[in-house]
Structures are given as structure tokens and as C-alpha cells.
Design an enzyme around this catalytic site. Structure first.
Site, PDB file in Angstrom:
ATOM      1  N   CYS A  48      38.256  32.118  62.204  1.00  0.00           N
ATOM      2  CA  CYS A  48      37.183  33.366  61.444  1.00  0.00           C
ATOM      3  C   CYS A  48      37.181  32.572  59.575  1.00  0.00           C
ATOM      4  CB  CYS A  48      38.038  34.316  61.259  1.00  0.00           C
ATOM      5  SG  CYS A  48      37.386  35.721  60.658  1.00  0.00           S
ATOM      6  N   HIS A  75      43.809  41.704  59.076  1.00  0.00           N
ATOM      7  CA  HIS A  75      42.893  41.249  59.578  1.00  0.00           C
ATOM      8  C   HIS A  75      42.926  40.712  61.050  1.00  0.00           C
ATOM      9  CE1 HIS A  75      40.427  36.865  58.949  1.00  0.00           C
ATOM     10  NE2 HIS A  75      40.029  38.278  59.249  1.00  0.00           N
ATOM     11  N   HIS A  79      40.954  41.159  64.400  1.00  0.00           N
ATOM     12  CA  HIS A  79      40.800  40.751  65.298  1.00  0.00           C
ATOM     13  C   HIS A  79      41.191  41.109  66.705  1.00  0.00           C
ATOM     14  CE1 HIS A  79      37.884  37.375  64.115  1.00  0.00           C
ATOM     15  NE2 HIS A  79      38.383  37.395  62.371  1.00  0.00           N
ATOM     16  N   ILE A 162      50.168  36.625  12.339  1.00  0.00           N
ATOM     17  CA  ILE A 162      49.212  35.546  12.204  1.00  0.00           C
ATOM     18  C   ILE A 162      49.611  35.611  10.427  1.00  0.00           C
ATOM     19  CG2 ILE A 162      46.877  34.680  11.418  1.00  0.00           C
ATOM     20  CD1 ILE A 162      46.179  35.422  14.415  1.00  0.00           C
ATOM     21  N   ASN A 169      39.629  37.405   6.236  1.00  0.00           N
ATOM     22  CA  ASN A 169      38.955  38.395   7.008  1.00  0.00           C
ATOM     23  C   ASN A 169      38.030  38.903   5.297  1.00  0.00           C
ATOM     24  OD1 ASN A 169      39.041  39.242   9.275  1.00  0.00           O
ATOM     25  ND2 ASN A 169      40.658  40.098   9.641  1.00  0.00           N
ATOM     26  N   GLU A 204      46.693  41.379  14.326  1.00  0.00           N
ATOM     27  CA  GLU A 204      46.417  40.017  14.363  1.00  0.00           C
ATOM     28  C   GLU A 204      47.915  39.507  15.315  1.00  0.00           C
ATOM     29  OE1 GLU A 204      47.658  40.724  10.431  1.00  0.00           O
ATOM     30  OE2 GLU A 204      46.661  41.708  11.744  1.00  0.00           O
TER      31      GLU A 204
END
Length: 294
Positions: A48, A75, A79, A162, A169, A204
Site C-alpha cells: 500500500c 491502517h 486492510h 538581547i 529599535n 527580546e
């Protein structure tokens, strides 16, 4: 490490193909009844194409592995139900029970696929849209699970900020600031191991959930991260920006909540900010804070 959005989207796309593939399989199954070619070979499951798709999917944690195992089982049963139905039709012994068994198997299979899709969609929604890192909400949700995956090693929280991000900014604008955040997130993905996970904590600030055998090992990793970030510039259009971070590191103790550990890491990081920035500070179990050096 947790999946990023590209990985999640690829897995979701394959899960959709898996569902579509079995709608086609179901049509083929009943077509074989109509044209009297009632055959369903014993190795149909192994051949399959959907099984191949399932085998190509990767589980990145216990929740994923459990979902994938349930899908595999469902599955296989699907089958088996199809094979039994065709056999009963061939022998002219088909009953409503055979059809109900196929219907129930198909429902179980579809439900199993949908369960993993829901898990992945929730995880995707918890990713920070700017950096593509998991956010604070996801860390809150899977903190206990991450501790359980430590595999005999200690778990550490690395909280980083940071340095002088506001100045970036103010000097270059928020578009540049956003690029710095994205670049740092990518650097963290590149530098940490697959067993560790980086999160965007907010603004940050970032968190790395790290596994190491000893305090020394965790501190060495934190120091390496700090140095790698400081040494590699961030390129944005005509700009070349160097940034530094200050890290607070602490070990997770048995039974501690995330908030308790974060508070220690935050206190260690704040001490680093007070004493010069661009450094790693470690808080031990006694509350003593020391700077990490070579």
C-alpha cells in the site's frame, strides 16, 4: 527539537494524502465487487502506498510516536477488514457485519489520522509567527513531558536577553529589530542539539531547555552560545550588526514548577545585566550566583 512550521506543514500535507489515498482505495475495493474481480492479495497491505507515506513520517516526541503507532495499527486493521469483506463476498457469505466492520475500521483510521493532525495544528498555532520558534504557551504545556524525555541527564533552563535591544529599535527601526530576533532564533536552531529546544519567551528574551550530565557541561554550552552569538554579525540589507546576549542558567530540581526554575534563571540573568552584560551567570541549588568562565 520540536518541529518548525515547514516540517509541520509537510507532515500535515502527507496526512491529507493518506486520507485521500484510502478514499481511492475504498472506491477500488467496491469497483472490484462490481466487475467481479474480487481479489485482495495477502500482501496488499505491505504494498500500500499509504503505508510507504506513513513510514516516511517522523515522530519527534512521545505524543507523536503514540499517534503514529495508533495510525499504523488502524491502517493494518483497515486492510484486514477489506480483505475479510472481499473474501466473504467471494464465498457468497457476506453479511451486514462484514460491511459494518469495514465501516468501523475506516472510522477508527480516520479518527487516528485526525488526532495527530489536531496535535500538529495546535503545536503550529503555538509557534511564534516572527521567529518560528515555539512560544511560552507551548513550553508551559509540554514542560513536564520535556523533563520526562531527559533520558538520565539533568535538565537546565537557559534564559537569555538581547543586550540593549531597545537601542537597536531606536537607532534602526523595528524592521531591523524584527530581523535581529529572527536571526537570533535561527542561530539558536543552528547551535543547539536536536535534544534541546529553544523558545521565544517574549520580547527580546529566549529560553533554551537544555540537557547535560553536569552543571559544568550546561555552563560550557551556555558560554559557547554566548560567544557564538557575539562573534557572528547579523546582515540586514546594508547593515552589519553585532549583538550580544546575557544568559542566566540554572538546573531544574525534582518537583519544581516551570515558574520556580524561570525565577532563578531570571535572577541569574539580571545579575549578569547588572555586572556588565554579554556574559553567562549560573545559579546553583543554594541560590549562589557566579559568572561562568572558561
Amino acid at each position: 527539537m520540536l518541529r518548525d512550521t515547514d516540517q509541520i506543514d509537510a507532515t500535515l500535507a502527507n496526512l491529507n494524502k493518506i486520507v485521500d489515498g484510502h478514499y481511492e482505495w475504498l472506491v477500488t475495493l467496491f469497483a472490484s465487487v462490481v466487475d467481479n474481480s474480487i481479489e485482495h492479495s495477502p500482501d496488499a497491505y505491505d504494498c500500500c502506498v499509504v503505508k510507504e507515506l506513513l513510514q516516511a513520517l517522523n515522530a519527534v516526541g512521545p505524543e507523536d510516536a503514540q499517534c503514529l503507532q495508533v495510525i499504523h495499527t488502524a491502517h493494518s486493521q483497515l486492510h484486514e477488514s477489506g480483505r475479510n469483506l472481499l473474501a466473504s463476498i467471494r464465498e457468497n457469505e457476506a453479511t451486514a457485519a462484514n460491511f459494518n466492520d469495514l465501516k468501523n475500521s475506516l472510522q477508527i483510521f480516520s479518527t487516528a489520522v485526525q488526532a495527530w493532525k489536531s496535535l500538529l495544528l495546535n503545536r503550529r498555532n503555538a509557534l511564534d509567527p516572527l521567529t518560528d520558534l515555539p512560544g511560552r504557551r507551548l513550553l508551559d504545556e509540554i514542560y513536564a513531558q520535556q523533563l520526562a524525555m531527559a533520558d538520565g541527564q539533568h535538565t537546565y533552563i537557559l534564559l537569555m536577553d538581547i543586550d540593549r535591544f531597545k537601542k537597536i529599535n531606536d537607532s534602526w527601526g523595528h524592521l531591523v529589530g524584527d530581523e535581529v530576533l529572527r536571526a537570533l532564533a535561527q542561530r539558536l536552531r543552528d547551535e543547539i542539539r536536536n535534544s534541546d529546544t529553544a523558545y521565544r519567551y517574549g520580547g527580546e528574551e529566549f529560553i533554551v531547555l537544555l540537557r547535560a550530565p553536569t552543571d559544568k557541561g550546561a555552563c560550557q554550552t551556555a558560554l559557547r552560545l554566548c560567544a557564538a552569538i557575539a562573534q557572528q554579525p547579523i546582515q540586514y540589507q546594508h547593515l552589519q550588526l553585532f549583538i550580544t546576549v546575557t544568559l542566566g542558567v540554572t538546573r531544574v530540581r525534582f518537583g519544581e514548577t516551570l515558574e520556580q526554575v524561570e525565577a532563578r534563571a531570571d535572577a541569574a540573568m539580571y545579575r549578569g545585566k547588572q555586572t556588565g552584560r554579554n556574559r553567562c551567570m549560573f545559579m546553583d541549588e543554594t541560590g549562589e550566583i557566579r559568572q561562568v568562565t572558561d
